[in-house]
Scaffold this motif. Structure first.
Motif, short mmCIF file in Angstrom:
data_model
loop_
_atom_site.label_atom_id
_atom_site.label_comp_id
_atom_site.label_asym_id
_atom_site.label_seq_id
_atom_site.Cartn_x
_atom_site.Cartn_y
_atom_site.Cartn_z
N ASN A 5 0.86 -1.27 0.08
CA ASN A 5 0.00 -0.16 0.10
C ASN A 5 0.92 1.09 0.13
O ASN A 5 1.97 1.18 0.79
N PHE A 6 0.62 2.36 -0.86
CA PHE A 6 1.25 3.52 -0.73
C PHE A 6 0.27 4.71 -0.17
O PHE A 6 -0.85 4.64 -0.41
N PHE A 7 0.94 5.72 0.60
CA PHE A 7 0.37 6.69 1.25
C PHE A 7 1.14 7.93 0.78
O PHE A 7 2.04 8.22 1.39
N ILE A 8 0.57 8.75 -0.10
CA ILE A 8 1.30 9.90 -0.49
C ILE A 8 1.00 10.99 0.20
O ILE A 8 -0.40 11.31 0.20
N ILE A 9 1.80 11.70 1.09
CA ILE A 9 1.48 12.87 2.00
C ILE A 9 2.00 14.06 1.12
O ILE A 9 3.45 14.42 0.86
N SER A 10 1.39 15.12 0.87
CA SER A 10 1.66 16.25 0.17
C SER A 10 0.86 17.61 0.78
O SER A 10 0.00 17.35 1.67
N ASN A 11 1.27 18.63 0.10
CA ASN A 11 0.51 19.99 0.30
C ASN A 11 -0.76 20.09 -0.83
O ASN A 11 -0.41 19.74 -1.98
N ASN A 12 -1.56 20.84 -0.27
CA ASN A 12 -2.80 20.99 -1.37
C ASN A 12 -2.25 21.71 -2.66
O ASN A 12 -2.84 21.56 -3.72
N ASP A 13 -1.20 22.84 -2.50
CA ASP A 13 -1.00 23.73 -3.67
C ASP A 13 0.21 22.99 -4.22
O ASP A 13 1.07 23.76 -4.87
N ASN A 14 0.57 21.82 -4.21
CA ASN A 14 1.64 21.15 -5.06
C ASN A 14 1.21 21.03 -6.33
O ASN A 14 0.28 19.95 -6.65
N SER A 15 1.68 21.73 -7.39
CA SER A 15 1.12 21.89 -8.84
C SER A 15 1.52 20.36 -9.19
O SER A 15 0.88 20.25 -10.51
N GLY A 16 2.62 19.61 -9.01
CA GLY A 16 2.83 18.49 -9.80
C GLY A 16 2.03 17.18 -9.17
O GLY A 16 2.01 16.21 -9.76
N ILE A 17 1.13 17.31 -8.02
CA ILE A 17 0.40 16.34 -7.58
C ILE A 17 -0.71 15.64 -8.52
O ILE A 17 -0.69 14.37 -8.55
N LYS A 18 -1.02 16.70 -9.14
CA LYS A 18 -2.07 16.30 -10.13
C LYS A 18 -1.58 15.43 -11.07
O LYS A 18 -2.30 14.35 -11.65
N ASN A 19 -0.55 15.49 -11.58
CA ASN A 19 0.04 14.45 -12.68
C ASN A 19 0.30 13.21 -12.10
O ASN A 19 -0.03 12.19 -12.62
N ILE A 20 0.53 12.92 -10.74
CA ILE A 20 0.50 11.66 -10.10
C ILE A 20 -0.93 11.08 -9.99
O ILE A 20 -1.13 9.85 -10.32
N ILE A 21 -1.87 12.13 -9.36
CA ILE A 21 -3.25 11.70 -9.46
C ILE A 21 -4.07 11.19 -10.47
O ILE A 21 -4.50 10.15 -10.46
N ASN A 22 -3.79 12.09 -11.56
CA ASN A 22 -4.46 11.56 -12.91
C ASN A 22 -3.72 10.54 -13.69
O ASN A 22 -4.48 9.76 -14.54
N ASN A 23 -2.60 10.16 -13.35
CA ASN A 23 -1.56 9.05 -14.35
C ASN A 23 -1.12 8.05 -13.60
O ASN A 23 -0.76 6.82 -14.11
N GLN A 24 -1.58 8.01 -12.19
CA GLN A 24 -1.14 6.60 -11.52
C GLN A 24 -2.18 5.35 -11.77
O GLN A 24 -3.43 5.58 -11.83
N THR A 25 -1.70 4.36 -12.15
CA THR A 25 -2.45 3.17 -12.38
C THR A 25 -2.36 1.90 -11.17
O THR A 25 -2.81 0.96 -11.36
N TYR A 26 -1.61 2.41 -10.04
CA TYR A 26 -1.47 1.39 -8.95
C TYR A 26 -2.92 1.41 -7.87
O TYR A 26 -3.46 2.46 -7.81
N LYS A 27 -3.33 0.38 -7.77
CA LYS A 27 -4.69 0.04 -7.06
C LYS A 27 -4.56 0.75 -5.63
O LYS A 27 -5.47 1.13 -4.95
#
Length: 392
Positions: free
Chosen positions: A43-65
């Protein structure tokens, strides 16, 4: 090693601290790591800030369940009282890690020393109740500003590393050399970045409104991708292109940043408005657009830990003309799979761009060899497996 054996079926709860405000290679690295993780039971748990402009790339393109995102408001850029917020961040994170039974904690924050939060949150490892078994600290492109504070921070990090056996990993031999020479950290592993070697989705430039009135026929398409920062060399390239035959090329600049308005003014002053397109940040097509380039330019003036846009262009058999800095020479070999130049060699850059525009055979040969390099040496599956072994 067989990851499906009983030895590797044990569940791991892996927290990754990813605190930053911009976007770039760190996001691509993290996305490739997650998508190619060998043991799908973890299991992965990604901890970040809300205004991280790069996090959308990870959220939109990750394929890990098995993945969850946790955002902490106090990490946002507008919450700039570091010492006041640190206590809140610490306790929120401590509570979250306990609740999720985290046994592996990874800090993945780019340049040394990365986020101060990332550095100081390493003291979480001293909390025995958390039961963290593995702690990794990943550095990408070390940048050193203010030598006194850097020495202090590196001394603090080195003490934490020795006491708690925190493992330090960096992405290239050049990064390792720079870290060793500028910090007290000496025991550093290298895991080269990897690219997801998948079939890139076809992307038609004309599908975007900004390109609909552009005539691409008989034009060579030059491109740059990344933040519009001073050290990336955008102004340097504009100065070169003003003296190259304007009938031969279109130059597409993908990215956003503080220099956007000033770049537009420079383009106007150089009479390049018909040749250059500033796209801004293309969230959905940021990298698939490379497929439409003939030549990728990478004239960075600063240290470069890897350069994902270069690797992706090379995998797509595109010609890469890049600065001979940092880790770039570790995968771009001059006149074999790309062109390497001194970042301040104006004549060399101008000649190389002009030659590549004119010579389709040169572009083909460089692109073919570039593809072989990335396919054979910089596969994300290989990279992810190396990290997997570190925590197994």
């Amino acid at each position: 090693m067989d990851i499906n054996s009983s030895k590797h079926k044990s569940l791991k709860n892996i927290a990754i601290f990813h605190h930053q405000y911009s976007y770039g290679g760190v996001d691509t690295h993290l996305l490739a790591l997650i998508n190619n993780w060998p043991n799908k039971n973890d299991n992965f748990f990604i901890i970040s800030n809300n205004d991280n402009s790069g996090i959308k790339n990870i959220i939109n393109n990750q394929t890990y369940k098995n993945i969850e995102f946790f955002f902490i408001d106090e990490l946002d850029q507008n919450q700039n009282d570091f010492f006041f917020n640190f206590k809140k961040v610490y306790f929120k994170l401590d509570k979250y890690l306990k609740h999720k039974s985290i046994n592996t904690f990874i800090i993945n924050n780019g340049g040394f020393p990365g986020s101060l939060y990332a550095l100081l949150l390493s003291i979480l490892n001293f909390n025995q109740k958390l039961n963290i078994k593995k702690f990794l600290l990943i550095h990408h492109a070390p940048i050193f500003k203010g030598k006194i504070i850097i020495k202090f921070l590196s001394l603090l990090i080195s003490l934490l590393i020795r006491i708690k056996r925190i493992e330090v990993i960096t992405v290239s031999n050049a990064s390792k050399k720079l870290l060793i020479s500028n910090t007290f950290i000496k025991n550093i592993s290298v895991i080269n970045n990897g690219l997801e070697l998948k079939k890139f989705q076809n992307f038609d430039l004309l599908s975007l409104d900004i390109f609909k009135n552009i005539n691409f026929k008989k034009k060579i398409i030059l491109g740059m991708i990344g933040p519009l920062d001073d050290h990336k060399g955008h102004y340097f390239v504009l100065d070169l292109l003003k003296d190259i035959d304007k009938e031969k090329f279109i130059f597409i600049i993908v990215g956003k940043g503080k220099n956007y308005s000033q770049l537009k003014e420079t383009i106007k002053n150089y009479d390049l408005k018909k040749n250059i397109i500033l796209t801004g940040y293309l969230e959905e097509h940021q990298y698939s657009i490379i497929e439409n380039f003939d030549i990728l330019l990478f004239p960075t003036r600063d240290f470069e830990g890897f350069g994902y846009s270069m690797a992706e262009a090379m995998y797509l058999k595109k010609t890469v003309i890049a600065s001979n800095v940092g880790a770039i020479p570790e995968f771009v070999i001059n006149l074999k799979n790309g062109i390497l130049l001194d970042p301040f060699d104006k004549i060399g850059w101008q000649k190389s761009i002009a030659n590549c525009i004119e010579d389709s055979g040169l572009r083909y040969n460089l692109g073919t060899e570039a593809f072989k390099t990335i396919k054979n040496q910089f596969d994300a599956k290989r990279m992810a497996y190396e990290y997997f072994k570190k925590i197994s």
